[in-house]
Design a protein around this motif. Structure first.
Motif, mmCIF file in Angstrom:
data_model
loop_
_atom_site.group_PDB
_atom_site.id
_atom_site.type_symbol
_atom_site.label_atom_id
_atom_site.label_comp_id
_atom_site.label_asym_id
_atom_site.label_seq_id
_atom_site.Cartn_x
_atom_site.Cartn_y
_atom_site.Cartn_z
ATOM 1 N N PRO A 1 51.171 -120.327 133.713
ATOM 2 C CA PRO A 1 51.316 -119.721 132.396
ATOM 3 C C PRO A 1 50.196 -118.722 132.127
ATOM 4 N N ALA A 2 50.501 -117.736 131.334
ATOM 5 C CA ALA A 2 49.519 -116.689 131.029
ATOM 6 C C ALA A 2 48.302 -117.259 130.317
ATOM 7 N N ASP A 3 48.488 -118.330 129.514
ATOM 8 C CA ASP A 3 47.358 -118.928 128.806
ATOM 9 C C ASP A 3 46.318 -119.479 129.765
ATOM 10 N N ALA A 4 46.728 -120.023 130.900
ATOM 11 C CA ALA A 4 45.792 -120.618 131.845
ATOM 12 C C ALA A 4 44.982 -119.548 132.567
ATOM 13 N N ARG A 5 45.467 -118.315 132.615
ATOM 14 C CA ARG A 5 44.766 -117.250 133.303
ATOM 15 C C ARG A 5 43.926 -116.387 132.370
ATOM 16 N N ARG A 6 43.969 -116.626 131.102
ATOM 17 C CA ARG A 6 43.239 -115.812 130.143
ATOM 18 C C ARG A 6 41.733 -116.048 130.314
ATOM 19 N N PRO A 7 40.940 -114.995 130.388
ATOM 20 C CA PRO A 7 39.495 -115.162 130.538
ATOM 21 C C PRO A 7 38.859 -115.852 129.330
ATOM 22 N N VAL A 8 37.822 -116.621 129.604
ATOM 23 C CA VAL A 8 37.128 -117.359 128.549
ATOM 24 C C VAL A 8 36.430 -116.397 127.595
ATOM 25 N N TRP A 9 35.919 -115.280 128.114
ATOM 26 C CA TRP A 9 35.152 -114.384 127.241
ATOM 27 C C TRP A 9 36.005 -113.811 126.128
ATOM 28 N N ILE A 10 37.298 -113.624 126.360
ATOM 29 C CA ILE A 10 38.172 -113.125 125.295
ATOM 30 C C ILE A 10 38.262 -114.169 124.181
ATOM 31 N N ALA A 11 38.419 -115.419 124.551
ATOM 32 C CA ALA A 11 38.488 -116.492 123.559
ATOM 33 C C ALA A 11 37.174 -116.617 122.801
ATOM 34 N N VAL A 12 36.060 -116.499 123.513
ATOM 35 C CA VAL A 12 34.747 -116.615 122.870
ATOM 36 C C VAL A 12 34.538 -115.469 121.885
ATOM 37 N N MET A 13 34.851 -114.260 122.293
ATOM 38 C CA MET A 13 34.666 -113.112 121.398
ATOM 39 C C MET A 13 35.582 -113.198 120.176
ATOM 40 N N ALA A 14 36.822 -113.614 120.380
ATOM 41 C CA ALA A 14 37.748 -113.756 119.250
ATOM 42 C C ALA A 14 37.243 -114.829 118.287
ATOM 43 N N GLY A 15 36.804 -115.973 118.821
ATOM 44 C CA GLY A 15 36.291 -117.051 117.969
ATOM 45 C C GLY A 15 35.024 -116.662 117.245
ATOM 46 N N TRP A 16 34.120 -115.961 117.935
ATOM 47 C CA TRP A 16 32.854 -115.571 117.315
ATOM 48 C C TRP A 16 33.077 -114.543 116.210
ATOM 49 N N LEU A 17 33.929 -113.559 116.476
ATOM 50 C CA LEU A 17 34.211 -112.558 115.448
ATOM 51 C C LEU A 17 34.898 -113.185 114.233
ATOM 52 N N LEU A 18 35.820 -114.102 114.490
ATOM 53 C CA LEU A 18 36.476 -114.790 113.374
ATOM 54 C C LEU A 18 35.460 -115.616 112.588
ATOM 55 N N GLN A 19 34.543 -116.269 113.288
ATOM 56 C CA GLN A 19 33.520 -117.045 112.599
ATOM 57 C C GLN A 19 32.664 -116.138 111.713
ATOM 58 N N LEU A 20 32.253 -114.996 112.240
ATOM 59 C CA LEU A 20 31.425 -114.081 111.446
ATOM 60 C C LEU A 20 32.156 -113.604 110.201
ATOM 61 N N VAL A 21 33.426 -113.278 110.352
ATOM 62 C CA VAL A 21 34.212 -112.813 109.202
ATOM 63 C C VAL A 21 34.375 -113.938 108.181
ATOM 64 N N LEU A 22 34.735 -115.130 108.655
ATOM 65 C CA LEU A 22 34.944 -116.236 107.717
ATOM 66 C C LEU A 22 33.643 -116.695 107.072
#
Length: 126
Positions: A8-29
């Motif tokens: 599945p595409a989810d298993a191949r997604r790089p960790v850094w994309i998830a980290v950057m998305a989570g960090w940016l969302l945290q900063l906004v929230l």
């Protein structure tokens, strides 16, 4: 041969994309939730910190969903980024040990709680 490429595409997604998305969302929230709740004044400082905790938990859950196979790496990276970004924030006016613990630890614990909560939810969805 097709079975090897059928991951599945989810298993191949790089960790850094998830980290950057989570960090940016945290900063906004972290910036928006206390404003929405209008809890940034001194008597309501703990309410603002609770809103930041909730925002951090949402960000951690999103990051864990984006990188389902690496929850510990995502959580560790998000906590490190959260602590680094705290150096650029405005410090609380009265920095006692309890205030420092809530101010620094709340977002980090929120991120970890979000990552941990996303894991069982992902298992139940499958």
């Amino acid at each position: 041969m097709t079975e090897l490429n059928a991951a599945p595409a989810d298993a191949r997604r790089p960790v850094w994309i998830a980290v950057m998305a989570g960090w940016l969302l945290q900063l906004v929230l972290k910036a928006l939730l206390p404003l929405v709740l209008q809890a940034a004044s001194a008597p309501h400082w703990y309410a603002a910190q609770a809103a930041i905790f909730i925002g951090s938990a949402i960000a951690g859950a999103l990051a864990a969903r984006l990188a389902p196979g690496r929850p510990l790496a995502v959580a560790a990276a998000l906590v490190i980024l959260s602590l680094l970004s705290a150096g650029f924030e405005q410090f609380p006016p009265s920095m006692s040990a309890m205030v420092a613990l809530v101010w620094l630890g709340g977002p980090c614990l929120g991120l970890i709680a979000g990552v941990l909560l996303a894991r069982p939810l992902a298992r139940n969805a499958n």
